[in-house]
Design an enzyme around this catalytic site. Structure first.
Site, PDB file in Angstrom:
ATOM      1  N   LYS A   1       0.730  -1.243   0.104  1.00 32.60           N
ATOM      2  CA  LYS A   1      -0.001  -0.097  -0.044  1.00 32.60           C
ATOM      3  C   LYS A   1       0.984   1.086   0.147  1.00 32.60           C
ATOM      4  O   LYS A   1       0.659   2.172  -0.759  1.00 32.60           O
ATOM      5  CB  LYS A   1      -0.944  -0.073   1.256  1.00 32.60           C
ATOM      6  CG  LYS A   1      -1.983  -0.946   1.044  1.00 32.60           C
ATOM      7  CD  LYS A   1      -2.648  -1.348   2.557  1.00 32.60           C
ATOM      8  CE  LYS A   1      -3.955  -2.464   2.210  1.00 32.60           C
ATOM      9  NZ  LYS A   1      -4.638  -2.784   3.373  1.00 32.60           N
TER      10      LYS A   1
ATOM     11  N   ASP B   1     -11.209   2.695   4.110  1.00 32.96           N
ATOM     12  CA  ASP B   1     -11.442   1.439   4.142  1.00 32.96           C
ATOM     13  C   ASP B   1     -12.964   1.191   3.859  1.00 32.96           C
ATOM     14  O   ASP B   1     -13.564   0.194   3.807  1.00 32.96           O
ATOM     15  CB  ASP B   1     -10.871   0.564   5.030  1.00 32.96           C
ATOM     16  CG  ASP B   1      -9.799  -0.187   4.977  1.00 32.96           C
ATOM     17  OD1 ASP B   1      -9.457  -0.607   3.757  1.00 32.96           O
ATOM     18  OD2 ASP B   1      -8.924  -0.318   5.955  1.00 32.96           O
TER      19      ASP B   1
ATOM     20  N   GLN C   1      -4.813  -1.429   9.623  1.00 37.39           N
ATOM     21  CA  GLN C   1      -4.630  -2.930   8.912  1.00 37.39           C
ATOM     22  C   GLN C   1      -5.222  -3.893   9.961  1.00 37.39           C
ATOM     23  O   GLN C   1      -4.851  -4.172  11.062  1.00 37.39           O
ATOM     24  CB  GLN C   1      -3.078  -3.318   8.546  1.00 37.39           C
ATOM     25  CG  GLN C   1      -2.889  -4.428   8.095  1.00 37.39           C
ATOM     26  CD  GLN C   1      -3.417  -4.619   6.502  1.00 37.39           C
ATOM     27  OE1 GLN C   1      -3.746  -3.441   5.868  1.00 37.39           O
ATOM     28  NE2 GLN C   1      -3.941  -5.460   6.011  1.00 37.39           N
TER      29      GLN C   1
END
Ligand code: GUN
Length: 285
Positions: free
Chosen positions: A52, A119, A96
């Site tokens: 990422k 997200d 994450q």
């Protein structure tokens, strides 16, 4: 049978994002900023975060990662999120997952400013997705929808079987398909006779994390098969949830692993972060 090439499409999207970054910089002097929170030493999570970060660099984003030990407290992560919520250089915040067991993940996701929730995991954005309103949509299912669009694959009226009911993949995948007027069924670990369901499907979307869960006898001739699984096989190779070699000849379209949905997830993270930056730039004017 045609391969749905997520690598190729993700590169096209990245070029587009990079162009938009230049335009945003030229008009507002701002560049999109992404903060990543990584807890512990899970090799898969470390690999995802590193990918990422590299993608952010390629398109000209500012990015920062907060790496924390496995033993970190809930409060320490909350303080970091609050700081990132306040930081005007940060447009997107990504935690994450999964997090260690002492951490209340839901509480952390709810603490993220919904306008920085790239997200799409905050209940505010989950609610907007299920009601068909604009908001941030989880990157993996969003990437799947983009891939289908790129290949002109119509979803409307199709029987879609989603296998796996996670908050990250299965549930938002089903919501997006329903919003696109598909007939949607969600199968999961307690589903009795999975094959009975997958055999009826025009399109199968599987993200269960089980190697070879979908075999050729479970797939209707001409079906579209989207493999959202990422597993490490015994020989160390990355494989999905579909027995690709035997399933592919029956399909009209199929995604490979790697090179299918995986690169699309990262491309959508970039697209979502750009969208957040554009929103923030607009509201700051
Ligand atoms: N862990 C597995 N997939 C994801 C994802 O898409 N986003 C985050 N934040 N964590 C993940």
């Amino acid at each position: 049978m045609q391969i749905l090439d997520g690598k190729k499409l993700s590169q096209k999207i990245e070029l587009n994002v990079a162009k938009e970054v230049e335009a945003l910089k030229a008009t507002t002097g701002r560049v999109p900023g992404l903060a990543v929170i990584l807890v512990g030493n899970d090799p898969a999570s470390q690999a995802y975060v590193s990918m990422k970060k590299k993608a952010c660099d390629r398109v000209g984003f500012y990015s920062v990662s907060h790496e924390m030990p496995e033993s970190i407290s809930q409060e320490a992560i909350e303080e970091t999120i609050k700081m990132m919520n306040q930081n005007p250089n940060i447009d997107g915040i990504l935690i994450q997952l999964p997090l260690p067991s002492q951490i209340d993940t839901t509480k952390l996701l709810e603490l993220v400013d919904p306008s920085k929730d790239v997200d799409g995991f905050h209940p505010y954005n989950v609610g907007r997705l299920t009601t068909g309103l604009d908001g941030f949509v989880p990157c993996t299912p969003l990437g799947v929808m983009e891939l289908l669009k790129e290949y002109d694959i119509e979803v409307k009226g199709k029987n879609c079987c989603v296998v796996g009911a996670s908050n990250i993949v299965g549930k938002p995948m089903a919501a997006l398909l329903l919003n696109a007027n598909a007939t949607v069924e969600i199968c999961h670990i307690f589903t009795d006779d999975l094959k009975k369901h997958t055999l009826q499907a025009d399109m199968i979307f599987v993200g269960a994390g089980v190697i070879n869960l979908i075999t050729a006898d479970m797939v209707k001739e001409g079906a579209v098969v989207v493999d959202i699984g990422i597993n490490r096989a015994e020989d160390g190779k990355l494989v999905g949830d579909v027995d690709f070699q035997n399933v592919a000849p029956k399909c009209s379209y199929i995604t490979p692993v790697p090179g299918g949905v995986g690169p699309m997830t990262i491309a959508m993270l970039l697209a979502n972060t750009l969208k957040a930056a554009q929103l923030h730039a607009g509201s700051a004017e």
